[in-house]
Design an enzyme around this catalytic site. Structure first.
Site, mmCIF file in Angstrom:
data_model
loop_
_atom_site.group_PDB
_atom_site.id
_atom_site.type_symbol
_atom_site.label_atom_id
_atom_site.label_comp_id
_atom_site.label_asym_id
_atom_site.label_seq_id
_atom_site.Cartn_x
_atom_site.Cartn_y
_atom_site.Cartn_z
ATOM 1 N N LYS A 1 30.197 4.738 40.017
ATOM 2 C CA LYS A 1 29.440 5.974 40.133
ATOM 3 C C LYS A 1 29.628 6.363 41.857
ATOM 4 O O LYS A 1 29.540 5.375 42.569
ATOM 5 C CB LYS A 1 28.017 5.713 39.948
ATOM 6 C CG LYS A 1 27.145 6.735 40.174
ATOM 7 C CD LYS A 1 25.560 6.448 39.551
ATOM 8 C CE LYS A 1 24.862 7.858 39.538
ATOM 9 N NZ LYS A 1 23.322 7.584 38.863
ATOM 10 N N SER A 6 29.037 11.873 40.713
ATOM 11 C CA SER A 6 29.931 11.583 39.383
ATOM 12 C C SER A 6 29.933 10.227 38.894
ATOM 13 O O SER A 6 29.921 9.034 39.614
ATOM 14 C CB SER A 6 31.271 12.188 39.514
ATOM 15 O OG SER A 6 32.004 11.350 40.539
ATOM 16 N N VAL A 7 30.159 10.039 37.768
ATOM 17 C CA VAL A 7 30.268 8.651 37.049
ATOM 18 C C VAL A 7 31.535 8.685 36.303
ATOM 19 O O VAL A 7 31.920 9.701 35.372
ATOM 20 C CB VAL A 7 28.917 8.467 36.143
ATOM 21 C CG1 VAL A 7 29.194 7.101 35.572
ATOM 22 C CG2 VAL A 7 27.719 8.547 37.017
ATOM 23 N N ASP A 42 12.136 5.382 38.610
ATOM 24 C CA ASP A 42 12.801 6.502 38.182
ATOM 25 C C ASP A 42 13.126 6.255 36.553
ATOM 26 O O ASP A 42 14.336 6.570 36.073
ATOM 27 C CB ASP A 42 14.141 6.864 38.718
ATOM 28 C CG ASP A 42 14.897 8.180 38.438
ATOM 29 O OD1 ASP A 42 13.934 9.089 37.989
ATOM 30 O OD2 ASP A 42 15.987 8.609 38.803
ATOM 31 N N GLY A 98 30.450 11.871 33.525
ATOM 32 C CA GLY A 98 29.620 13.284 33.930
ATOM 33 C C GLY A 98 29.497 13.306 35.418
ATOM 34 O O GLY A 98 30.131 12.462 36.237
ATOM 35 N N SER A 99 29.199 14.357 35.841
ATOM 36 C CA SER A 99 29.298 14.852 37.200
ATOM 37 C C SER A 99 28.163 15.695 37.560
ATOM 38 O O SER A 99 27.425 16.369 36.676
ATOM 39 C CB SER A 99 30.643 15.459 37.675
ATOM 40 O OG SER A 99 30.932 16.764 36.770
ATOM 41 N N GLY A 100 27.705 15.807 38.825
ATOM 42 C CA GLY A 100 26.744 16.535 39.113
ATOM 43 C C GLY A 100 27.011 17.292 40.848
ATOM 44 O O GLY A 100 28.076 17.191 41.182
ATOM 45 N N SER A 159 25.855 16.206 43.339
ATOM 46 C CA SER A 159 26.084 15.125 44.670
ATOM 47 C C SER A 159 26.517 13.949 43.978
ATOM 48 O O SER A 159 26.575 12.788 44.878
ATOM 49 C CB SER A 159 24.676 15.028 45.107
ATOM 50 O OG SER A 159 23.983 16.241 45.799
#
EC number: 2.7.12.2
Length: 589
Positions: A278, A262-263, A374, A256-258, A260
């Site tokens: 991560k 990534s994993v 969280d 996965g990535s975003g 700011s």
């Protein structure tokens, strides 16, 4: 006798190529051994002549003595090689220094620290002691507590069930009894104060995360912080059995990535261990980086079956943190939900999940005084065995915000407690609120704040709810939506609905603070057309009490063994739960 000799001579003359057969008379007349050998070899040219010069001493008569023949033996080197004993390696066990008798010999008479190696002299059977010395401090301080090692190494004679590696030998050498050494050194200096002494500093290697275990005397929130090495990359933390370096990490695939972070799934080449890496972008301020490193040290000391295992981390020179953690092959709950039957979690799975989350929160707070801050489906992972584990928890806001940067603020704020949104003091009960909201989403398959207060049953509401359940992007509306319908717009996002624009965010926060807490009591499951489990509804209502002074803590909720958690610890649902997890794993593949 004369006739027999004459017949033999006649037979020999028929074969002219061979010399005549010697008669007994000729042998008796010539007793010389050389002549005897020549006569027995029949004078053949290709016969190798034997030399008797190197034989034992001859008698005066020229014949060999039987006693001399017995003295002819094999070389000494072969005899010693056959009689050499197998090598023996004496190493002290882990408990030998405290409880049992040590297997190593303690030597205190040497002036320098030494390790003795026993070998055999090649020329004789005497064992020679060979010493490898370490440079000691000035003044000839005697050493103690060192091991005597017999290392005639031979892989043929080593027991494969008791093989001692080189790393273990080095650890035995390095982990010496420093307390005993310092005591003897101080005693020797007091008795020989006239000798010059030189203070030597022991050099230690400090990793970015301390591998030592936390003690009861020191608080985990106040660890002993060492100065970071001045290099372009801080070293990755190590444990007693695992050492990490960036060059040993092989990326297998992206998980996965975003915006700011990534994993990715990686492989630790030396140990062939699969991990999750991560990468998170952080603020360039050195104060925040130091705080994050401090918190990662604390996270490294968290060991629980309900907490994701933390292997290590490093701080790169491009303002990114690389975190290596345990890899869970089934992924997070937001990825598992679409794979479930009817896109809903079964009740027995929700029981196991709730027990694991509350147990993990109890461990973090009671042992390390850590609040997760969280809790949401993205931060709960599951293994192929059905084990649920918490991840992405921090000690301060800096780390929590950095770990949550890959997700939108709305996604995190959806699960925030009312007291946290209002800026009031909050504690571990805030995580209990988030757990209740997550259970509603997993039980119904619909994000919590997706339904309108007015509960309008028009076609547009049904269409929006269907899009949310399927996890797809909401259909585009023709024309302008009314302000009351603006919060009904959904996005696929990370498995939850998001509110578009600042007005939508403020609307969400106001709903959390001002509206009644969500509940499943007296509601019908839209898929099964049946009411939800009674004990599940009661448990969710206990988690979603808006007044945090009345809301229970995780360990208080775990005390209820007669209703929602009945049979969980006894393993009543284990077989059914593992079968469900196996199906999820097959769907992931």
């Amino acid at each position: 006798m004369t006739r027999t000799t004459r017949i033999d001579t006649q037979e020999a003359t028929k074969h002219k190529d061979l010399p005549p057969v010697p008669s007994p008379l000729s042998l008796s007349s010539n007793p010389n051994p050389e002549c005897l050998m020549e006569s027995k070899s029949l004078g053949r040219k290709n016969f190798k002549k034997l030399s008797l010069d190197a034989s034992p001493v001859k008698s005066t008569s020229g014949s060999l003595r039987s006693s001399d023949m017995m003295s002819i033996k094999e070389p000494t080197s072969l005899r010693q090689k056959r009689q050499r004993p197998p090598p023996i390696l004496h190493l002290p066990t882990a408990s030998s220094s405290a409880t049992s008798t040590p297997t190593s010999n303690i030597t205190g008479s040497s002036s320098a620290s030494s390790i003795q190696f026993a070998q055999k002299s090649p020329g004789s059977g005497v064992i020679v002691s060979q010493t490898l010395s370490r440079p000691s401090s000035a003044g000839g301080i005697p050493s103690s507590g060192y091991s005597s090692l017999n290392v005639n190494q031979s892989n043929r004679n080593v027991d494969p069930d008791n093989v001692v590696s080189t790393d273990m030998i080095l650890n035995q050498i390095s982990n010496l009894d420093l307390t005993s050494m310092n005591h003897h050194r101080q005693h020797y200096q007091n008795s020989h104060h006239h000798l010059p002494t030189t203070n030597r500093k022991r050099q230690t290697v400090i990793s970015s995360i301390s591998p030592t275990k936390s003690s009861a005397a020191s608080s985990p929130l106040e660890p002993q912080i060492q100065s970071l090495p001045a290099s372009s990359q801080s070293p990755i933390a190590t444990t007693s059995a695992l050492k990490l370096n960036n060059k040993d990490l092989l990326t297998l695939k992206q998980l996965g990535s975003g915006n700011s972070g990534s994993v990715s799934k990686i492989l630790h080449i030396p140990t062939q261990k699969t991990m999750a890496k991560k990468i998170i972008h952080i603020d360039s301020k050195s104060v925040i980086q130091t705080q994050i490193i401090r918190e990662l040290r604390i996270l490294h000391e968290c060991h629980s079956p309900y907490i994701i295992e933390f292997y290590g981390a490093c701080l790169n020179n491009n303002n990114t943190i690389v975190i290596c953690m345990e890899y869970c092959n089934c992924g997070s709950l937001d990825k598992i939900l679409p794979l479930c039957e009817n896109k809903q979690f079964p009740t027995f799975v929700l029981k196991k999940l709730s027990f694991a989350i509350l147990s993990g929160l109890t461990y973090l707070y009671t042992t390390h005084k850590i609040i997760h801050r969280d809790i949401k489906p993205n931060n709960v992972l599951m293994t192929h065995k059905g084990e649920f584990k918490l991840c992405d928890f921090g000690v301060s806001r800096e780390l929590t915000n950095s770990l949550a940067m890959a997700d939108t603020f709305v996604g995190t704020s959806m699960y925030m407690s009312p007291e946290r949104i209002q800026g009031l003091d909050y504690g571990v009960k805030s995580d209990v609120w988030s757990t209740g909201l997550m259970l509603i989403e997993l039980a119904s398959g619909v994000p919590v704040w997706s339904e309108d207060d007015n509960n309008n049953d028009d076609d547009e509401d049904d269409e929006d709810d269907a899009y949310v359940r399927q996890g797809s992007i909401a259909a585009e509306r023709n024309g302008q939506n009314s302000p009351s319908r603006s919060r009904k717009n959904k996005q696929k996002g990370n498995g939850y609905n998001s509110y578009n624009g600042p007005e939508g965010i403020l609307d969400l926060l106001q709903r959390i603070v001002n509206e009644d807490a969500p509940t499943l009591t007296n509601k019908i499951n839209p898929v099964t057309k049946l009411p939800y489990d009674k004990y599940l509804c009661q448990f969710i209502d206990l988690c979603l009490i808006k007044d945090d002074s009345v809301r229970k803590t995780p360990w208080q909720l775990l005390e209820d063994k007669e209703h929602f958690f009945k049979g969980v610890e006894e393993g009543v649902y284990d077989k059914e739960h593992k079968s469900w997890a196996k199906k999820i794993r097959k769907c992931k593949v």
